[in-house]
Design an enzyme around this catalytic site. Structure first.
Site, PDB file in Angstrom:
ATOM      1  N   GLY A  87       0.814  -1.206   0.000  1.00  0.00           N
ATOM      2  CA  GLY A  87       0.000   0.000   0.000  1.00  0.00           C
ATOM      3  C   GLY A  87       0.851   1.261   0.000  1.00  0.00           C
ATOM      4  CB  VAL A 134      10.071  -3.523  -2.029  1.00  0.00           C
ATOM      5  CG1 VAL A 134      11.481  -3.807  -1.529  1.00  0.00           C
ATOM      6  CG2 VAL A 134       9.222  -2.938  -0.904  1.00  0.00           C
ATOM      7  CE  LYS A 143       8.466  -0.053   1.995  1.00  0.00           C
ATOM      8  NZ  LYS A 143       8.399  -0.737   3.272  1.00  0.00           N
ATOM      9  CG  ASP A 148       1.868  -2.571  10.751  1.00  0.00           C
ATOM     10  OD1 ASP A 148       1.144  -3.404  11.353  1.00  0.00           O
ATOM     11  OD2 ASP A 148       1.883  -2.441   9.525  1.00  0.00           O
TER      12      ASP A 148
END
Lengths: 274, 778
Positions: free
Chosen positions: B25, B29, B44, B138
């Protein structure tokens, strides 16, 4: 058509800090329809999503009214015609946004809230998804008719947060339901009787973040004899003065007694479809 | 995204992009080669849709820089960060490994010893980050990557932070963090600190140890709310070989109140180290079977949470143990068979029932992904059923039968009803005709026929019946089948009345002369044109109003009557006159424009323009059809009036004086007509008629018959009083109204009314059937 005379007014304002207005509003007195949509997504996707939402909704209602589009008999046969009409329109709008979102990487995450109300005889039928709101102002009291589909409000519903906590919460803007995110979504459908003198307020979250419900009630009360457009403008202006962090949109709908129409109007109405 | 895939082969910050590794999202990468170092790295790129979001970018960069400073073996190294060629990028070390969730998927069940080794590393890395004040937000098994050397590294630092740190609060449908591992305070949107990461560590540990998410539900909200509200689950209930201390540690990490958790990653790490050392010790001294040591555990403070207490957990655990004959050692490296599960919860997997280490699972648990929202409506799946589409389901069949039944009932009913009304009004007209008298006034003729009672059948009775029939017509509009036929019925009643009034001797429904009418070519053309306009107005227009329909229908009837009447003139149109030709073609154009207006979308609400155009068209056709008669009459009168002598007189002299005063010399010829009239102006009608008789005898003895005498004398009177122009106007007036004037006079000889009646009857029946078949669409 409604058995009342209904006045509509709508205003959308970009707010103080946003670069774009992602809200879209639509009012149509011949369809008896008022809609607020608050888009989300990068680039201009939010604007596009909310635009599709209101336009497809209105266009579908219009088509159904004209008999250009027939609601399939298998589509929720237990509901009444107005409910089926608005619900089908909302579903088509969702499908339109979803397919647009899938068509391009830029639009991938776009979505929108939608709160619309349609009038028929003595009833208003509201279709709702997301965190825009529908308020009913009756007898100087303001009541929120819709429930927000935000994570904060989900928590409130379960008693995990208080209403006051939710209003300050950081997850207030995390929606649990929105159009364009999934192919099929659930809409809230609400039908309620309307009375003479009722005022209905549809607004995006920008408005209620700036104005408490008591403020809204005060403005609506003091401005009850004002022209509805002015009243709508003053609501938006006051919210913008107090907050203005987000786009602010409001649709104000006033239910007036069915007035006796002049001969000219009667003639005009005769030559136009009701 | 096309612009992104084209990145392959380009250079970003001295790295050559080789190929895309993953896409998420936040962005994509890529695997890349660092040219200067000749080393494979990972690049990234921030998703272009977020690149415009200034705050998101700012956070993306700050966070990446902070991580770059860390340089910890358990955190993926960041080499460079910035913006190049319009892309925001992070250059990181490339790890040829797999994430913990992939590993779990592959191996079904992971040995606890291995997991503890990995998590100790994760905790160290996390601790380093926490010391810098960075919260991961996260943490989940798919964000933990394991190198081939068996070292765990934390991925994706702080990127999730973007969403809720932002002041302007963008609307989103995604919560920062993953529902399965989210801390309650994070899910509630409260201020969070490093202890939220510890909760996620606990939840992740629960997941990798048991193969189950700590909380599952039919949607994200339900899962999130379970994190907030539901009692902490006990991993030992699912996996029996888990050491007691670990089960309690996981539960402590997953405490709802951050104060009841371990307070730092270091504290957790220390606790793990200590307990493992004790396990090892116990193993060595032969206490392998009893992993529970109440004395040791008392140092772990498990605070009462909802229904479960530390004591109840312990009791449960002991009870479970008793059922469990031969437990495997806590640090066993054997891999018990467990089903595969993915931390992301995607394409999910049969999950195990609480297994006794080596048993294969048999129960499938519901997962969030499997539960779909209530299917309200799928436009693609269920295409619109358009008019006429025949569907074959039983319900539809039943509906068809119902419609057929309605047709069988209502159409004959309509036919009978319409027939009855026609008969009644025809009878009323017939009887009324007796009472109409040319010598009586208009008012008498309007009222008397309805109230006269001296004859049989009684007029009053018939009038009453007719009124009742009218009421019935209006009442019938409430029946759906008849709702659209009301107008037709009313017009039918009226036409039937007229038919009765004017054609008392013609048998009902006689249509002998229809053929003659239909095949009169040019009128047929006009008829077709207006018929088309009518059809369009009735069927095609967007937003067609009832009024439009009525207008269209009435116009076509009007046109048909006109065409029919004109066809009975038996005088060809005067096509030699250019203006008449022009008028005819203009009227055709008007008719086409009317059709266009009715059909076009732009003027869908406008009815006045097409109405006006249609009327103009009709008027033009009418002028054209009657031009033959007008031309003939006019020609005759020309021969006649040119031979009249007019003496000069006093009045002529006075007129000349007026002309001089007004300066009108050029129009002398026109005013000369007045000279001629002066001789006759003072005479009364009797004298005038005598004069005309004498003149006609003298000039054209065979021109005027007794029937045409009043007509010609009328024209002559106009000539003498108003001159030539006035007479021509009178001639045209007569010609235009002639067909209508003769229509009722000759009613015994034509069947126009009956033709109309038959047409209306058909229209009415069709609209009744249409309403039944297509509902509102007609």
């Amino acid at each position: 058509m409604s058995s009342f005379d209904i006045e509509f007014a709508a205003i959308t304002d970009i707010g103080k800090i946003r670069e774009k207005n992602e809200d879209n509003v639509l009012i149509s007195s011949d369809l008896g329809l008022g809609v607020v949509a608050d888009g989300m997504g990068g680039h201009s996707a939010g604007e596009i999503a909310s635009n599709i939402a209101v336009s497809v909704l209105a266009e579908t209602v219009r088509k159904v009214n004209n008999g250009k589009l027939k609601i399939p008999p298998t589509f929720l046969p237990k509901l009444d015609d107005t409910e089926r009409k608005i619900l089908m329109a909302a579903n088509l709008a969702n499908a339109a946004i979803y397919s647009t979102a899938q068509s391009s990487e830029i639009y991938k995450m776009m979505g929108t809230t939608l709160t619309g109300v349609i009038f028929d005889k003595n009833f208003a039928t509201a279709v709702h998804v997301g965190d825009s709101r529908l308020y009913l102002f009756r007898n100087d009291k303001i009541v929120q008719i819709t429930t927000d589909h935000s994570l904060a409000m989900e928590h409130v519903r379960r008693g995990l947060l208080t209403r006051a906590e939710a209003d300050r919460s950081k997850i207030q803007n995390v929606l649990t339901r929105a159009m364009g995110i999934k192919k099929n979504i659930e809409f809230d459908l609400l039908k309620f009787p309307i009375k003479e003198g009722d005022v209905l307020l549809l607004c995006s979250d920008g408005l209620y973040k700036g104005l408490r419900e008591s403020d809204m009630a005060r403005i609506l009360h003091t401005g009850r004899d004002m022209a509805i457009v002015k009243l709508c403008r003053s609501l938006v202006r006051e919210s913008n003065d107090k907050d203005g962090q987000d786009n602010i949109s409001a649709v104000l709908i006033k239910i007036l007694p069915a007035k006796t129409i002049t001969f000219k109007q009667r003639l005009k109405r005769f030559f136009h479809r009701g | 995204m096309s612009e992104n895939s084209s990145l392959v082969g380009t250079n970003i910050s001295g790295c050559e992009i080789l190929n895309k590794v993953a896409e998420g999202g936040m962005g994509s990468v890529y695997k890349a080669r660092h040219k200067a170092l000749n080393r494979i790295v990972c690049v990234k790129i921030l998703s272009p849709s977020l690149a415009n979001d200034k705050k998101a970018v700012e956070l993306f960069l700050t966070e990446a820089r902070a991580i770059a400073e860390l340089d910890h073996p358990n955190i993926v190294n960041v080499y460079n960060v910035g913006k190049e060629k319009g892309y925001y990028f992070i250059v990181m070390s490339y790890i040829e490994g797999q994430t913990l969730s992939m590993m779990l998927k592959k191996n079904k069940v992971l040995p606890i010893g291995l997991l503890l080794d990995l998590f100790e590393g994760v905790l160290l890395g996390l601790n380093a980050a926490h010391e810098k004040g960075i919260i991961h937000r996260d943490i989940k098994p798919s964000n933990i990557i394991i190198t081939p050397q068996g070292q765990a590294k934390l991925l994706d630092f702080g990127i999730a932070k973007k969403v809720d740190k932002e002041k302007g609060s963008t609307k989103t449908t995604e919560l920062a963090g993953t529902a399965y591992f989210i801390a309650p305070e994070q899910a509630l949107g409260r201020e969070i600190d490093i202890r939220a990461d510890l909760y996620s560590i606990g939840a992740s540990l629960y997941y990798v140890v048991t193969g189950h998410f700590p909380y599952n539900g039919k949607n994200t909200i339900e899962i999130i709310q379970k994190h907030i509200n539901d009692p902490v689950p006990d991993p030992a209930k699912i996996r029996k070989d888990i050491p007691g201390w670990l089960s309690l540690a996981i539960q402590k990490l997953m405490s709802k109140n951050p104060d009841n958790r371990f307070q730092t990653a270091k504290e957790t790490y220390d606790h793990f180290k200590k307990m493992r050392a004790e396990d090892l010790l116990r193993l060595n001294v032969g206490n392998a079977g009893r992993a529970i040591d109440l004395g040791e555990e008392s140092s772990l403070k498990i605070v009462k949470e909802d229904r479960l207490t530390a004591e109840s957990i312990r009791r449960q655990r002991v009870k479970d143990r008793e059922d469990f004959a031969k437990p495997v050692t806590a640090s066993s490296s054997r891999l018990p068979q467990m089903p595969q599960l993915d931390a992301l919860g995607k394409d999910l997997p049969p999950a195990p029932e609480p297994v006794q280490s080596t048993k294969t699972p048999s129960v499938q648990l519901p997962s969030a992904e499997n539960v779909k929202p209530v299917n309200v409506y799928t436009p693609n799946k269920k295409p619109m059923i358009m008019r006429g589409t025949i569907t074959k389901t039983a319900a539809d069949m039943a509906k068809d039968v119902k419609t057929l039944l309605k047709l069988v009932i209502f159409v004959p009913l309509f036919l009978a009803f319409a027939g009855g009304i026609t008969y009644l009004f025809h009878a009323l007209g017939k009887v009324s005709s007796v009472h109409v008298s040319g010598s009586d006034g208009l008012l008498h003729n309007l009222v008397a026929p309805f109230i006269a009672s001296q004859y049989e059948p009684n007029q009053m009775l018939l009038t009453g019946l007719a009124a009742a029939a009218l009421a019935l017509i209006f009442a019938s509009s409430t029946i759906k089948a008849f709702s659209r036929s009301t107008t037709t019925l009313l017009v039918m009643a009226f036409v039937a009345y007229l038919a009765g009034l004017f054609t008392p001797n013609v048998p009902f429904m006689e249509l002998a002369n229809a053929g003659e009418f239909i095949f009169t070519p040019e009128y047929y053309l006009c008829f077709l044109l207006f018929g088309l306009a009518w059809a369009i107005s009735l069927c095609w227009t967007i937003n067609r109003s009832v009024a439009q329909g009525i207008l269209g229908a009435s116009l076509i009837i009007f046109c048909m009557v006109m065409a029919y009447l004109a066809s009975h003139l038996a005088i060809a149109p005067n096509i030699t006159m250019l203006p008449i030709k022009l008028i005819f073609y203009l009227s055709i154009i008007f008719g086409l424009m009317a059709a266009y207006y009715l059909a076009s979308r732009q003027s869908k609400d406008s009815i006045f323009a097409p109405f006006l155009l249609t009327l103009l068209g009709v008027a033009g056709v009418w002028v054209y059809t009657t031009s033959g008669l007008a031309g003939e009459l006019s020609g005759t009168m020309d021969i006649f009036v040119n031979r009249i002598d007019v003496k000069s007189s006093r009045a002529a002299a006075s007129n000349a004086r007026v002309e001089d005063a007004l300066g009108i010399k050029s129009n002398r010829k026109f005013f000369a007509h007045f000279d001629r009239t002066t001789e006759l102006t003072n005479k009364d009608s009797e004298e005038l008629n005598a004069f005309f008789e004498e003149q006609t005898r003298r000039i054209a003895p065979n021109l005027i018959t007794p029937e045409t005498k009043p007509l010609y004398f009328n024209f002559l009177r106009r000539y003498y009083r108003g001159g030539n122009a006035s007479m021509r106007l009178a001639v045209w007036e007569y010609a235009l109204s002639y067909p209508i004037a003769n229509f009722n006079k000759n009613a015994q000889n034509n069947n126009a009314y009956f033709f109309l009646l038959a047409l209306l009857y058909t229209f009415g029946t069709l609209s009744c059937m249409g309403t039944l078949l297509f509902g509102d669409e007609l």
